[in-house]
Design a protein around this motif. Structure first.
Motif, PDB file in Angstrom:
ATOM      1  N   PRO A 124       0.814  -1.225   0.000  1.00 19.08           N
ATOM      2  CA  PRO A 124       0.000   0.000   0.000  1.00 19.08           C
ATOM      3  C   PRO A 124       0.846   1.273   0.000  1.00 19.08           C
ATOM      4  O   PRO A 124       0.479   2.261  -0.644  1.00 19.08           O
ATOM      5  CB  PRO A 124      -0.820  -0.113   1.294  1.00 19.08           C
ATOM      6  CG  PRO A 124      -0.852  -1.570   1.598  1.00 19.08           C
ATOM      7  CD  PRO A 124       0.464  -2.107   1.123  1.00 19.08           C
ATOM      8  N   ALA A 125       1.983   1.244   0.706  1.00 20.92           N
ATOM      9  CA  ALA A 125       2.855   2.417   0.734  1.00 20.92           C
ATOM     10  C   ALA A 125       3.452   2.704  -0.638  1.00 20.92           C
ATOM     11  O   ALA A 125       3.532   3.860  -1.073  1.00 20.92           O
ATOM     12  CB  ALA A 125       3.974   2.204   1.761  1.00 20.92           C
ATOM     13  N   VAL A 126       3.856   1.661  -1.349  1.00 23.92           N
ATOM     14  CA  VAL A 126       4.427   1.842  -2.685  1.00 23.92           C
ATOM     15  C   VAL A 126       3.361   2.365  -3.649  1.00 23.92           C
ATOM     16  O   VAL A 126       3.633   3.233  -4.492  1.00 23.92           O
ATOM     17  CB  VAL A 126       5.039   0.523  -3.193  1.00 23.92           C
ATOM     18  CG1 VAL A 126       5.483   0.647  -4.644  1.00 23.92           C
ATOM     19  CG2 VAL A 126       6.227   0.125  -2.324  1.00 23.92           C
ATOM     20  N   LEU A 127       2.144   1.857  -3.529  1.00 25.81           N
ATOM     21  CA  LEU A 127       1.063   2.333  -4.382  1.00 25.81           C
ATOM     22  C   LEU A 127       0.825   3.838  -4.193  1.00 25.81           C
ATOM     23  O   LEU A 127       0.711   4.593  -5.167  1.00 25.81           O
ATOM     24  CB  LEU A 127      -0.223   1.573  -4.064  1.00 25.81           C
ATOM     25  CG  LEU A 127      -0.360   0.162  -4.645  1.00 25.81           C
ATOM     26  CD1 LEU A 127      -1.508  -0.580  -3.975  1.00 25.81           C
ATOM     27  CD2 LEU A 127      -0.575   0.219  -6.145  1.00 25.81           C
ATOM     28  N   ALA A 146       6.998  -5.260  -3.533  1.00 25.55           N
ATOM     29  CA  ALA A 146       6.963  -3.887  -4.043  1.00 25.55           C
ATOM     30  C   ALA A 146       6.963  -3.855  -5.562  1.00 25.55           C
ATOM     31  O   ALA A 146       6.404  -2.944  -6.177  1.00 25.55           O
ATOM     32  CB  ALA A 146       8.146  -3.095  -3.495  1.00 25.55           C
ATOM     33  N   ALA A 147       7.582  -4.849  -6.190  1.00 26.36           N
ATOM     34  CA  ALA A 147       7.677  -4.867  -7.653  1.00 26.36           C
ATOM     35  C   ALA A 147       6.360  -5.198  -8.331  1.00 26.36           C
ATOM     36  O   ALA A 147       6.261  -5.098  -9.560  1.00 26.36           O
ATOM     37  CB  ALA A 147       8.742  -5.875  -8.092  1.00 26.36           C
ATOM     38  N   LEU A 148       5.333  -5.568  -7.564  1.00 31.26           N
ATOM     39  CA  LEU A 148       4.034  -5.841  -8.164  1.00 31.26           C
ATOM     40  C   LEU A 148       3.394  -4.585  -8.749  1.00 31.26           C
ATOM     41  O   LEU A 148       2.527  -4.671  -9.611  1.00 31.26           O
ATOM     42  CB  LEU A 148       3.084  -6.448  -7.125  1.00 31.26           C
ATOM     43  CG  LEU A 148       3.487  -7.817  -6.545  1.00 31.26           C
ATOM     44  CD1 LEU A 148       2.488  -8.243  -5.489  1.00 31.26           C
ATOM     45  CD2 LEU A 148       3.588  -8.875  -7.639  1.00 31.26           C
ATOM     46  N   VAL A 149       3.801  -3.421  -8.270  1.00 28.56           N
ATOM     47  CA  VAL A 149       3.234  -2.160  -8.743  1.00 28.56           C
ATOM     48  C   VAL A 149       3.954  -1.748 -10.023  1.00 28.56           C
ATOM     49  O   VAL A 149       5.152  -1.433 -10.004  1.00 28.56           O
ATOM     50  CB  VAL A 149       3.373  -1.049  -7.687  1.00 28.56           C
ATOM     51  CG1 VAL A 149       2.690   0.227  -8.169  1.00 28.56           C
ATOM     52  CG2 VAL A 149       2.790  -1.501  -6.365  1.00 28.56           C
ATOM     53  N   GLU A 150       3.213  -1.756 -11.121  1.00 28.39           N
ATOM     54  CA  GLU A 150       3.818  -1.376 -12.394  1.00 28.39           C
ATOM     55  C   GLU A 150       4.160   0.113 -12.399  1.00 28.39           C
ATOM     56  O   GLU A 150       3.472   0.927 -11.782  1.00 28.39           O
ATOM     57  CB  GLU A 150       2.874  -1.701 -13.545  1.00 28.39           C
ATOM     58  CG  GLU A 150       2.684  -3.192 -13.785  1.00 28.39           C
ATOM     59  CD  GLU A 150       1.855  -3.464 -15.018  1.00 28.39           C
ATOM     60  OE1 GLU A 150       1.399  -2.487 -15.657  1.00 28.39           O
ATOM     61  OE2 GLU A 150       1.655  -4.649 -15.349  1.00 28.39           O
ATOM     62  N   ASP A 151       5.221   0.457 -13.098  1.00 32.49           N
ATOM     63  CA  ASP A 151       5.672   1.848 -13.271  1.00 32.49           C
ATOM     64  C   ASP A 151       6.159   2.475 -11.976  1.00 32.49           C
ATOM     65  O   ASP A 151       6.359   3.701 -11.913  1.00 32.49           O
ATOM     66  CB  ASP A 151       4.557   2.732 -13.867  1.00 32.49           C
ATOM     67  CG  ASP A 151       4.047   2.200 -15.201  1.00 32.49           C
ATOM     68  OD1 ASP A 151       4.885   1.674 -15.964  1.00 32.49           O
ATOM     69  OD2 ASP A 151       2.839   2.300 -15.464  1.00 32.49           O
ATOM     70  N   ALA A 152       6.321   1.690 -10.913  1.00 33.33           N
ATOM     71  CA  ALA A 152       6.849   2.244  -9.662  1.00 33.33           C
ATOM     72  C   ALA A 152       8.371   2.280  -9.715  1.00 33.33           C
ATOM     73  O   ALA A 152       9.016   1.365 -10.239  1.00 33.33           O
ATOM     74  CB  ALA A 152       6.401   1.407  -8.478  1.00 33.33           C
ATOM     75  N   ASP A 153       8.937   3.350  -9.174  1.00 37.65           N
ATOM     76  CA  ASP A 153      10.394   3.469  -9.060  1.00 37.65           C
ATOM     77  C   ASP A 153      10.780   3.010  -7.661  1.00 37.65           C
ATOM     78  O   ASP A 153      10.810   3.786  -6.708  1.00 37.65           O
ATOM     79  CB  ASP A 153      10.831   4.914  -9.297  1.00 37.65           C
ATOM     80  CG  ASP A 153      12.353   5.054  -9.325  1.00 37.65           C
ATOM     81  OD1 ASP A 153      13.066   4.038  -9.180  1.00 37.65           O
ATOM     82  OD2 ASP A 153      12.837   6.198  -9.480  1.00 37.65           O
ATOM     83  N   VAL A 154      11.049   1.706  -7.530  1.00 41.01           N
ATOM     84  CA  VAL A 154      11.363   1.109  -6.236  1.00 41.01           C
ATOM     85  C   VAL A 154      12.801   0.623  -6.265  1.00 41.01           C
ATOM     86  O   VAL A 154      13.193  -0.131  -7.153  1.00 41.01           O
ATOM     87  CB  VAL A 154      10.416  -0.064  -5.910  1.00 41.01           C
ATOM     88  CG1 VAL A 154      10.739  -0.654  -4.541  1.00 41.01           C
ATOM     89  CG2 VAL A 154       8.964   0.385  -5.965  1.00 41.01           C
ATOM     90  N   ARG A 155      13.581   1.065  -5.275  1.00 34.97           N
ATOM     91  CA  ARG A 155      14.966   0.612  -5.138  1.00 34.97           C
ATOM     92  C   ARG A 155      15.086  -0.217  -3.870  1.00 34.97           C
ATOM     93  O   ARG A 155      14.409   0.054  -2.868  1.00 34.97           O
ATOM     94  CB  ARG A 155      15.919   1.805  -5.073  1.00 34.97           C
ATOM     95  CG  ARG A 155      15.804   2.772  -6.255  1.00 34.97           C
ATOM     96  CD  ARG A 155      16.093   2.087  -7.588  1.00 34.97           C
ATOM     97  NE  ARG A 155      15.900   2.964  -8.725  1.00 34.97           N
ATOM     98  CZ  ARG A 155      16.891   3.627  -9.335  1.00 34.97           C
ATOM     99  NH1 ARG A 155      18.136   3.486  -8.906  1.00 34.97           N
ATOM    100  NH2 ARG A 155      16.613   4.407 -10.360  1.00 34.97           N
ATOM    101  N   VAL A 156      15.950  -1.226  -3.917  1.00 39.04           N
ATOM    102  CA  VAL A 156      16.103  -2.122  -2.774  1.00 39.04           C
ATOM    103  C   VAL A 156      17.514  -2.007  -2.224  1.00 39.04           C
ATOM    104  O   VAL A 156      18.485  -1.797  -2.960  1.00 39.04           O
ATOM    105  CB  VAL A 156      15.803  -3.580  -3.166  1.00 39.04           C
ATOM    106  CG1 VAL A 156      14.360  -3.717  -3.602  1.00 39.04           C
ATOM    107  CG2 VAL A 156      16.733  -4.067  -4.262  1.00 39.04           C
ATOM    108  N   GLU A 241      -6.024  -6.068 -12.910  1.00 38.99           N
ATOM    109  CA  GLU A 241      -4.843  -5.539 -12.221  1.00 38.99           C
ATOM    110  C   GLU A 241      -5.222  -4.848 -10.906  1.00 38.99           C
ATOM    111  O   GLU A 241      -4.571  -5.050  -9.873  1.00 38.99           O
ATOM    112  CB  GLU A 241      -4.105  -4.547 -13.128  1.00 38.99           C
ATOM    113  CG  GLU A 241      -2.717  -4.171 -12.646  1.00 38.99           C
ATOM    114  CD  GLU A 241      -1.686  -5.254 -12.919  1.00 38.99           C
ATOM    115  OE1 GLU A 241      -0.614  -5.204 -12.307  1.00 38.99           O
ATOM    116  OE2 GLU A 241      -1.962  -6.159 -13.732  1.00 38.99           O
ATOM    117  N   HIS A 242      -6.286  -4.055 -10.944  1.00 34.75           N
ATOM    118  CA  HIS A 242      -6.696  -3.331  -9.739  1.00 34.75           C
ATOM    119  C   HIS A 242      -7.145  -4.293  -8.644  1.00 34.75           C
ATOM    120  O   HIS A 242      -6.770  -4.135  -7.464  1.00 34.75           O
ATOM    121  CB  HIS A 242      -7.836  -2.364 -10.082  1.00 34.75           C
ATOM    122  CG  HIS A 242      -8.448  -1.704  -8.888  1.00 34.75           C
ATOM    123  ND1 HIS A 242      -7.807  -0.703  -8.179  1.00 34.75           N
ATOM    124  CD2 HIS A 242      -9.641  -1.917  -8.256  1.00 34.75           C
ATOM    125  CE1 HIS A 242      -8.577  -0.318  -7.177  1.00 34.75           C
ATOM    126  NE2 HIS A 242      -9.686  -1.039  -7.195  1.00 34.75           N
TER     127      HIS A 242
END
Length: 499
Positions: A124-127, A146-156, A241-242
């Motif tokens: 939810p936070a990444v969304l 976190a990678a489930l959210v498309e187009d998200a810029d997530v770094r690990v 997707e939603h």
């Protein structure tokens, strides 16, 4: 200036409100205080953060450190604020460039060694952060989720030192990738062709799937009630997707590991009859989702439903109507989605053999009536389809014709559901009363048939509308633009058990 601001996200139900972690260094005796309605786990962050910074060979300021988690009236709990607090301390002390913190949000718990540990509720936070156009830095343990959210810029990252090096421009943290890719590794669901006989029950299951209707199966032991119920997810339309992200968010908040291969499959939850009301609808001092929310957009199967405590069953009435569950505690309130499809199974009497041709049942009519009365009228009213299943003959089990497989039935279900979405934007089971009047019009002869059924079966106003919704689903399965008398008659038959 000895002030730094770092952004993170709290967890309230499946919402993730923004939290500003403000860190100020001032004169006075060295010490650290955390304000902003922190729970005990957040207060303990001052010791974890100090040890993590020192063990990462970084300098902890020998000054008065004040940490404010804003907004001040929002309760904060968990170890998710460790990383933003540590970065705020380092930025206020000049060890991390403040401008590098802009446009980023940070979530993660710190070990005393400075390593990052995963936390619950990252999805939810990444969304929310993605909708705000911000980058998110999370522990590696949360990367797949976190990678489930498309187009998200997530770094690990693996440690506090890695995050500091990234903010200083010395290294580039890897992206969280590949979580939402459908690579065909999803586990196959049980197939409907495994069910021998029971053509009426198979028909009811198809109707339930097409219109998202609740279903009650009644029959002696061994008639295939549980087998049929477990085949329902395999004939339901696929999650979009939603819907898949909403279900994954509930699982994330509940602390369940994300199964990347199966994350787009419909949920099938089957709690034991000893489950408490809190286990079913959620609860706790810090509200957590229960089985009804974990079955969101999927199936909640209650086997031997009359063995559940009556109070436990009654708490299902609100989410069955609204599709949501609100949990209120003295200090916390949370709301979780609970748009599930109820499938229940029970025996016809205490011994299980009432009506069986073998005559094995010795239960008196009063005993049978008391047994069935364990299901309250209001709860039965909310179940659209009620079907009594006979025992299957041994010859049919051995030599019976193999029925249609799940793929064939699913194609008809998807076509019927598509008609409903094009007409009303929702499955027939979710139609409001005005939408029922608009989409389920009857002629004079059909009205007369339904009026006789209402009088004879003693149907309530709610049951009346549910009959119309089921009739509309039967018409959709038949490809008919209007409800025919045969559809209405079949819908009425599904209300015969228990009124």
């Amino acid at each position: 200036m000895s002030l730094a601001v770092v952004y993170s996200r709290a967890q309230v139900g499946i919402a993730a409100p923004l939290v500003s972690c403000e860190v100020h260094l001032s004169g006075g005796l060295p010490g650290t205080s955390i304000v902003g309605l922190p729970e005990t786990t957040v207060k303990e962050a001052r010791d974890r953060v100090r040890a993590a910074i020192l063990n990462a060979q970084l300098e902890y300021p020998q000054r008065r450190v004040t940490v404010n988690l804003a907004p001040a009236d929002l309760p904060k709990d968990g170890g998710r604020f460790d990383l933003p607090i540590a970065l705020g301390v380092l930025a206020a002390n000049g060890r991390v460039p403040r401008d590098a913190l802009d446009g980023c949000e940070f979530i993660g718990e710190l070990a005393l060694s400075g390593e990052l540990r995963g936390v619950h509720g990252v999805l939810p936070a990444v969304l929310q952060a993605t909708r705000r156009g911000r980058r998110v830095i999370v522990p590696r343990d949360n990367a797949r989720e976190a990678a489930l959210v498309e187009d998200a810029d997530v770094r690990v990252a693996d440690s506090l030192l890695e995050v500091c090096a990234h903010l200083a421009g010395r290294i580039d943290l890897p992206r969280a990738e590949g979580g939402g890719i459908d690579d065909g590794r999803a586990s196959p669901l049980p197939c409907l062709s495994d069910v021998r006989g029971q053509p009426h029950a198979r028909r009811a299951l198809e109707v339930a799937a097409a219109g998202a209707h609740n279903l009650l199966l009644v029959g002696p032991p061994g008639t295939g009630k549980t087998m049929l119920a477990s085949r329902l997810p395999g004939i339901l339309p696929p999650l979009d997707e939603h819907e898949a992200l909403e279900l994954a968010a509930v699982r994330s908040v509940a602390g369940h590991d994300t199964d990347v291969a199966n994350w787009k499959q419909r949920a099938f939850r089957a709690p034991h009859h000893t489950a408490s009301a809190a286990a079913l609808v959620g609860g706790g001092t810090l509200p957590r989702p229960g089985e009804v929310s974990l079955a969101h957009h999927g199936v909640l199967f209650l086997d031997e439903i009359v063995e559940f405590d009556r109070h436990v069953l009654e708490v299902l009435r609100e989410p069955l109507e609204s599709g949501r569950i609100a949990i209120s505690r003295a200090a916390r309130q949370a709301e979780f989605p609970a748009r599930f499809q109820l499938v229940a199974a029970m025996n016809p009497c205490p011994c299980g053999y009432a009506g069986d041709p073998s005559g094995r049942c010795r239960c008196t009519p009063d005993v049978v009536a008391r047994y069935r009365a364990r299901l309250s009228g209001p709860l039965l009213d909310r179940i659209d389809l009620k079907l009594e299943m006979p025992r299957v003959a041994h010859a049919e089990l051995r030599d019976g014709v193999v029925g249609e497989d799940s793929g064939t039935v699913r194609a008809r279900v998807v076509a019927a559901r598509l008609r409903q979405l094009q007409r009303a934007g929702k499955p027939n089971a979710w139609l409001g009363n005005r939408e029922v009047e608009r989409d389920c019009a009857l002629d004079a002869r059909q009205h007369a048939l339904l009026d006789r059924a209402v009088d004879r079966l003693g149907l309530s106003a709610r049951a009346y509308h549910r009959v119309l919704r089921v009739a509309r689903t039967l018409a959709d399965l038949a490809g008919s633009g209007r409800i025919e008398e045969v559809h209405l008659a079949e819908a009425i038959q599904y209300r015969r058990f228990g009124g």
